[in-house]
Design a protein around this motif. Sequence first.
Motif, PDB file in Angstrom:
ATOM      1  N   TRP A 209       0.783  -1.124   0.058  1.00  0.00           N
ATOM      2  CA  TRP A 209      -0.037  -0.022   0.032  1.00  0.00           C
ATOM      3  C   TRP A 209       0.834   1.185  -0.170  1.00  0.00           C
ATOM      4  O   TRP A 209       1.542   1.573   0.805  1.00  0.00           O
ATOM      5  N   VAL A 210       0.811   2.086  -0.953  1.00  0.00           N
ATOM      6  CA  VAL A 210       1.505   3.141  -1.138  1.00  0.00           C
ATOM      7  C   VAL A 210       0.557   4.345  -0.621  1.00  0.00           C
ATOM      8  O   VAL A 210      -0.509   4.623  -1.298  1.00  0.00           O
ATOM      9  N   VAL A 211       0.838   5.147   0.435  1.00  0.00           N
ATOM     10  CA  VAL A 211      -0.065   6.244   1.093  1.00  0.00           C
ATOM     11  C   VAL A 211       0.669   7.388   1.112  1.00  0.00           C
ATOM     12  O   VAL A 211       1.800   7.566   1.358  1.00  0.00           O
ATOM     13  N   ALA A 212       0.233   8.236   0.352  1.00  0.00           N
ATOM     14  CA  ALA A 212       0.662   9.781  -0.091  1.00  0.00           C
ATOM     15  C   ALA A 212      -0.456  10.739  -0.075  1.00  0.00           C
ATOM     16  O   ALA A 212      -1.548  10.722  -0.530  1.00  0.00           O
ATOM     17  N   ALA A 213      -0.080  11.847   0.598  1.00  0.00           N
ATOM     18  CA  ALA A 213      -1.140  12.852   0.660  1.00  0.00           C
ATOM     19  C   ALA A 213      -0.031  14.175   0.494  1.00  0.00           C
ATOM     20  O   ALA A 213       0.865  14.427   0.627  1.00  0.00           O
TER      21      ALA A 213
END
Length: 254
Positions: A209-213
């Motif tokens: 899971w690549v989580v980016a904000a």
Amino acid sequence: MTAPARVVVVHPDAATLATATAARLLLRLVDAQSTHRPLHVALTGGTVGIRTLAEVAASPLRHAVDWTGVHLWWGDERFLPAGDADRNETQARAALLDALPVPASNVHPVPAADAAATPEEAAAAYADELARFAAPAADAVDDAGPAVPAFDVVLLGMGPDGHVASLFPGHEALDVVDRTVVGVHGSPKPPPLRVSLTFPALEAADEVWVVAAGAEKADAVARALGGDEVSSTPAVGAVARTRTLWLLDAAAAG
């Protein structure tokens, strides 16, 4: 064999992203424990990564997980002394781990700078620890695969330059295929010394899971999902065996 397609999920803002990712992770663990044990999860640092861990701690659903059957690892770590505020382990313990009934033997931090002389020494020790929990050859999906646990989920943040873990654009660590962990020198993001899982270790995970904000990530997200070269946007190489999720807020999704 064709790599599984990436699935992109966009949330309206960073706060919702962290809350939703925490709920997704807890549900994933609850479901997985109905079919197998132990579970193995690799954690990430960074603003959204640590905020997600804090949301796990705040969720009542965390009580549905049997944490005695969960092993926790890290995708990368800053090569700093134990307890340093900038270590991913230190931040994760404050945000979540200290509140969970996880046995100490189930928490596998990367060796710190006061326990290893160099990032390479820490990397070798961590590779040995990963290998101790690797799936037996008879049960492995690929008998020739890397000596790592059967990760249920590997959580990864992504920097504005497209790096994941501590695999940075243009760095020689991107080309390492004969080790599961590597020492990193000259990180463009302080501190310069780090320890990171390599792509073979990440690719062995069931799910990544690549989580980016944040709007500052939008260009890198576009490059990664558009199929840029790994050498310039390392997140392109963050691909799991079964499912790769890109969990974004609206700003990062552009």
